[in-house]
Write a protein that holds these residues in place. Structure first.
Motif, PDB file in Angstrom:
ATOM      1  N   LEU A 144       0.830  -1.203   0.000  1.00  0.00           N
ATOM      2  CA  LEU A 144       0.000   0.000   0.000  1.00  0.00           C
ATOM      3  C   LEU A 144       0.868   1.257   0.000  1.00  0.00           C
ATOM      4  O   LEU A 144       0.572   2.238  -0.702  1.00  0.00           O
ATOM      5  N   ARG A 145       1.932   1.225   0.774  1.00  0.00           N
ATOM      6  CA  ARG A 145       2.839   2.386   0.832  1.00  0.00           C
ATOM      7  C   ARG A 145       3.512   2.608  -0.522  1.00  0.00           C
ATOM      8  O   ARG A 145       3.666   3.739  -0.987  1.00  0.00           O
ATOM      9  N   ARG A 146       3.889   1.517  -1.170  1.00  0.00           N
ATOM     10  CA  ARG A 146       4.567   1.635  -2.456  1.00  0.00           C
ATOM     11  C   ARG A 146       3.609   2.121  -3.546  1.00  0.00           C
ATOM     12  O   ARG A 146       3.964   2.973  -4.372  1.00  0.00           O
ATOM     13  N   ASP A 147       2.360   1.596  -3.548  1.00  0.00           N
ATOM     14  CA  ASP A 147       1.427   1.909  -4.635  1.00  0.00           C
ATOM     15  C   ASP A 147       0.735   3.262  -4.474  1.00  0.00           C
ATOM     16  O   ASP A 147       0.347   3.886  -5.469  1.00  0.00           O
ATOM     17  N   PHE A 148       0.571   3.716  -3.220  1.00  0.00           N
ATOM     18  CA  PHE A 148      -0.193   4.942  -3.000  1.00  0.00           C
ATOM     19  C   PHE A 148       0.627   6.053  -2.369  1.00  0.00           C
ATOM     20  O   PHE A 148       0.089   7.124  -2.059  1.00  0.00           O
ATOM     21  N   GLY A 149       1.904   5.819  -2.128  1.00  0.00           N
ATOM     22  CA  GLY A 149       2.756   6.853  -1.584  1.00  0.00           C
ATOM     23  C   GLY A 149       2.386   7.277  -0.168  1.00  0.00           C
ATOM     24  O   GLY A 149       2.519   8.458   0.181  1.00  0.00           O
TER      25      GLY A 149
ATOM     26  N   ASP B 176       2.566   7.233   4.123  1.00  0.00           N
ATOM     27  CA  ASP B 176       3.618   7.038   5.123  1.00  0.00           C
ATOM     28  C   ASP B 176       3.364   5.732   5.881  1.00  0.00           C
ATOM     29  O   ASP B 176       2.353   5.044   5.666  1.00  0.00           O
ATOM     30  N   VAL B 177       4.273   5.402   6.783  1.00  0.00           N
ATOM     31  CA  VAL B 177       4.201   4.105   7.463  1.00  0.00           C
ATOM     32  C   VAL B 177       2.921   3.966   8.271  1.00  0.00           C
ATOM     33  O   VAL B 177       2.226   2.945   8.209  1.00  0.00           O
ATOM     34  N   THR B 178       2.569   4.995   9.031  1.00  0.00           N
ATOM     35  CA  THR B 178       1.389   4.925   9.899  1.00  0.00           C
ATOM     36  C   THR B 178       0.114   4.752   9.083  1.00  0.00           C
ATOM     37  O   THR B 178      -0.745   3.917   9.412  1.00  0.00           O
ATOM     38  N   GLU B 179      -0.008   5.539   7.996  1.00  0.00           N
ATOM     39  CA  GLU B 179      -1.209   5.445   7.166  1.00  0.00           C
ATOM     40  C   GLU B 179      -1.329   4.074   6.503  1.00  0.00           C
ATOM     41  O   GLU B 179      -2.410   3.493   6.452  1.00  0.00           O
ATOM     42  N   SER B 180      -0.216   3.569   5.986  1.00  0.00           N
ATOM     43  CA  SER B 180      -0.271   2.286   5.287  1.00  0.00           C
ATOM     44  C   SER B 180      -0.594   1.135   6.244  1.00  0.00           C
ATOM     45  O   SER B 180      -1.391   0.237   5.914  1.00  0.00           O
ATOM     46  N   ILE B 181      -0.007   1.157   7.439  1.00  0.00           N
ATOM     47  CA  ILE B 181      -0.296   0.092   8.407  1.00  0.00           C
ATOM     48  C   ILE B 181      -1.743   0.191   8.893  1.00  0.00           C
ATOM     49  O   ILE B 181      -2.439  -0.831   9.050  1.00  0.00           O
ATOM     50  N   GLY B 182      -2.223   1.413   9.130  1.00  0.00           N
ATOM     51  CA  GLY B 182      -3.617   1.578   9.555  1.00  0.00           C
ATOM     52  C   GLY B 182      -4.589   1.086   8.509  1.00  0.00           C
ATOM     53  O   GLY B 182      -5.593   0.428   8.830  1.00  0.00           O
ATOM     54  N   TRP B 183      -4.325   1.399   7.233  1.00  0.00           N
ATOM     55  CA  TRP B 183      -5.168   0.947   6.130  1.00  0.00           C
ATOM     56  C   TRP B 183      -5.169  -0.579   6.060  1.00  0.00           C
ATOM     57  O   TRP B 183      -6.236  -1.212   5.974  1.00  0.00           O
TER      58      TRP B 183
END
Length: 283
Positions: A35-40, A42-49
């Motif tokens: 998710l972090r790679r595909d949508f740019g 940050d770590v917190t947002e990607s882990i929460g998603w």
């Protein structure tokens, strides 16, 4: 020295909770990488998603464990889990799709939502199968561990019965022998020598030292006489001298197989297990 943490010393629920938290966290972190790679993000947002995307599977895991806790690792529970894959997998895929839509702030049509949910079905099937398999393995391990602990406690209790019977045999008021018919003669048999007794109508068949003889006494009446000497009913037609039990093994249906000193094997039926446990002081 610092105390070392031993997994065997941890309560089973704690072990399962730790494994579940690790699995959920590892899955969320792995998905967050993409998710972090595909949508740019940050770590917190990607882990929460990612954590939200896989949150429906927490409920599925609780459901699987509730079924296995209630029914155990048996054919009935496996059948129920197999049937539940039909509604659970599409529903989990649909919920994850809805979460994905909300996180993307997307305006998808119902057709697009359905198509994306269908695309998630292979992963959903894989996750459900993994949860069911892990739950069955954990339930089997728990049952095996409980049986092992139970058998260890029962062996200790059987040793205590042997000791009690040996002390009683040397006491001044030792039990009187039973006069058993053997062929055309009669033989005195001490209760401590008897391995097991079976019913034959109004008679009882007494087994001791690779011998057997008849006693004209119903099994129910004989049970009342021999219970203080360490005997217990293990079947509606069988009494067993607990001091002569060399080994106990659990059977798949919940019964036990008792191997006696002579090598004879008797089944302690499920309906008489509690009585044997009470006799051994384990309930």
């Amino acid at each position: 020295m610092r105390p070392r943490l031993r997994l065997k010393a941890l309560p089973f629920p704690a072990l399962m909770a730790g494994l579940a938290l690790y699995s959920y966290g590892a899955t969320a972190v792995s998905a967050a990488w993409f998710l972090r790679r595909d949508f740019g993000l940050d770590v917190t947002e990607s882990i929460g998603w990612a954590a939200l995307l896989f949150s429906p599977w927490v409920a599925v895991g609780v459901m699987v464990w509730a079924i296995l806790s209630l029914l155990g690792d048996r054919a009935k529970s496996m059948g129920i889990l197999a049937i539940l894959i039909v509604p659970i997998v599409p529903l989990a895929a649909l919920i994850s799709t809805g979460i994905d839509q909300a996180m993307r702030h997307a305006d998808w049509s119902w057709g697009e939502i359905a198509a994306r949910a269908i695309d998630r079905l292979p992963v959903a099937i894989l996750l459900y199968t993994a949860l069911a398999a892990a739950g069955l393995a954990a339930a089997w391990w728990r049952r095996t561990d409980l049986q092992r602990r139970e058998m260890e406690a029962l062996r200790a209790a059987l040793d205590a019965v042997r000791t009690e019977q040996a002390i009683a045999a040397r006491a001044p008021d030792a039990p009187t022998p039973l006069i058993v018919s053997v062929g055309r003669g009669r033989a005195p048999v001490l209760p401590a020598e008897i391995e097991w007794v079976s019913s034959a109508g109004n008679y009882a068949v007494v087994h001791w030292r690779d011998q057997e003889g008849l006693l004209r006494e119903p099994l129910q009446q004989l049970e009342a006489r021999l219970a203080p000497a360490g005997f217990a009913r293990v079947h509606r037609s069988t009494l067993i001298n607990l001091a002569h039990v060399a080994e106990l093994r659990p059977l798949a249906d919940g019964a036990w197989r008792a191997t006696l000193d002579s090598g004879a094997e008797l089944v302690i039926s499920r309906s008489y297990r509690d009585a044997v446990l009470r006799r051994l002081g384990r309930s």
